[in-house]
Design a protein around this motif. Structure first.
Motif, PDB file in Angstrom:
ATOM      1  N   ALA A  50       0.833  -1.204   0.000  1.00 41.46           N
ATOM      2  CA  ALA A  50       0.000   0.000   0.000  1.00 41.46           C
ATOM      3  C   ALA A  50       0.867   1.254   0.000  1.00 41.46           C
ATOM      4  CB  ALA A  50      -0.925  -0.003   1.211  1.00 41.46           C
ATOM      5  N   LEU A  51       1.910   1.256   0.817  1.00 46.10           N
ATOM      6  CA  LEU A  51       2.810   2.409   0.894  1.00 46.10           C
ATOM      7  C   LEU A  51       3.524   2.642  -0.437  1.00 46.10           C
ATOM      8  CD1 LEU A  51       4.206   4.613   2.542  1.00 46.10           C
ATOM      9  CD2 LEU A  51       5.868   2.907   3.292  1.00 46.10           C
ATOM     10  N   LEU A  52       4.042   1.574  -1.033  1.00 46.85           N
ATOM     11  CA  LEU A  52       4.740   1.705  -2.312  1.00 46.85           C
ATOM     12  C   LEU A  52       3.810   2.216  -3.413  1.00 46.85           C
ATOM     13  CD1 LEU A  52       6.927  -1.543  -2.302  1.00 46.85           C
ATOM     14  CD2 LEU A  52       7.714   0.814  -2.057  1.00 46.85           C
ATOM     15  N   ILE A  53       2.588   1.711  -3.431  1.00 47.53           N
ATOM     16  CA  ILE A  53       1.629   2.127  -4.449  1.00 47.53           C
ATOM     17  C   ILE A  53       1.283   3.597  -4.291  1.00 47.53           C
ATOM     18  CG2 ILE A  53      -0.770   1.861  -5.224  1.00 47.53           C
ATOM     19  CD1 ILE A  53      -0.448  -1.160  -4.650  1.00 47.53           C
ATOM     20  N   VAL A  54       1.055   4.053  -3.052  1.00 47.23           N
ATOM     21  CA  VAL A  54       0.731   5.470  -2.817  1.00 47.23           C
ATOM     22  C   VAL A  54       1.886   6.367  -3.251  1.00 47.23           C
ATOM     23  CG1 VAL A  54       0.310   7.195  -1.019  1.00 47.23           C
ATOM     24  CG2 VAL A  54      -0.907   5.039  -0.966  1.00 47.23           C
ATOM     25  N   VAL A  55       3.109   5.983  -2.893  1.00 50.57           N
ATOM     26  CA  VAL A  55       4.286   6.789  -3.255  1.00 50.57           C
ATOM     27  C   VAL A  55       4.428   6.885  -4.771  1.00 50.57           C
ATOM     28  CG1 VAL A  55       6.812   6.865  -3.191  1.00 50.57           C
ATOM     29  CG2 VAL A  55       5.524   6.339  -1.111  1.00 50.57           C
TER      30      VAL A  55
END
Length: 263
Positions: A68-73
């Motif tokens: 989720a963090l990688l996708i948002v970034v």
């Protein structure tokens, strides 16, 4: 009532409330592909949880949060389109999950259960985990309801009022990751997305307000899960597909209602 049936029903009702409420935001924000990407990463979470010995719930939450963090970034960088980013992560996660599970899984590993759900594997610890996640998500949705709703329905206005888009986007994605982590044993990795998008799609036909849609989505989800579990146990079917078939029947009936209203 047999203990495993009671545990399955209890877990299913908790998961229905989680998925029914979060699924409305998935529909409103048009993020069904994102939820599918996170659900595919769940297989990697399961395999890492087994490999580390810390349990599948730990692996599911960890991998879901990281993805989720990688996708948002990457979405904020706007280097690639959202569907390209999600497609890349979805297939990488699923492939890694299959490979790692093949390496760490033994002869007793229930691959079919991970993919399509297994009500026999639900324990009292899983029940505690489901309802702990339910309390966390219900609290977050209740506290941030207005801001999440404003960001969903009018993102430009929300930004003008100083609401941090990226913060709440990440918060929502982490809630989806939590929802996926508790749903694997009921519907399986490959069918989790259906539990997030079909109930709110049905409720959208019948509801007049966002609050009504969330409530009706939860009711529809509970109905389908109970019907699917009953069919699964009575006919000895895989749990996940039985639940999705029940959802499909309810969806068709909802479309008949719409047709009748328009005629």
């Amino acid at each position: 009532m047999e203990d495993f049936i009671f545990r399955a029903l209890l877990a299913a009702i908790g998961i229905s409330i989680i998925a029914g409420s979060l699924g409305c935001f998935v529909i409103w924000k048009r993020m069904s592909y994102f939820s599918e990407s996170i659900s595919h990463s769940a297989l990697l979470g399961v395999s890492l949880g087994l490999a580390s010995g810390l349990g599948i719930h730990f692996g599911l939450v960890l991998v879901g949060a990281v993805f989720a963090l990688l996708i948002v970034v990457l979405q904020e960088r706007k280097f690639l389109s959202n569907d390209a980013i999600l497609g890349i992560f979805s297939h990488i996660a699923l492939s890694l999950g299959i490979v790692v599970l093949g390496l760490v899984g033994g002869a007793n590993t229930d691959y079919f259960g991970f993919l399509f759900g297994d009500i026999l594997s639900i324990t009292n610890t899983d029940i505690v985990w489901v309802y702990s996640v339910l309390i966390v998500i219900a609290s977050l949705l209740g506290f941030f309801w207005q801001r999440l709703l404003l960001l969903t329905l009018n993102e430009e206005l929300a930004k003008a009022e100083g609401i941090q888009h990226m913060t709440y986007q990440l918060l929502f994605m982490l809630m989806i990751a939590l929802a996926v982590s508790v749903s694997v044993q009921i519907v399986g990795v490959l069918l989790i997305t259906s539990l997030l998008i079909i109930p709110p799609a049905i409720a959208r036909v019948l509801a007049n307000t966002p609050g009504q849609m969330v409530f009706q989505s939860i009711v529809v989800s509970i109905m389908a899960v109970v019907a699917g579990l009953s069919g699964s146990m009575y006919y000895d079917l895989a749990t996940g597909p039985a639940i999705v078939i029940a959802l499909g029947i309810l969806f068709v009936l909802s479309q008949l209602v719409v047709t009748k209203r328009l005629s």
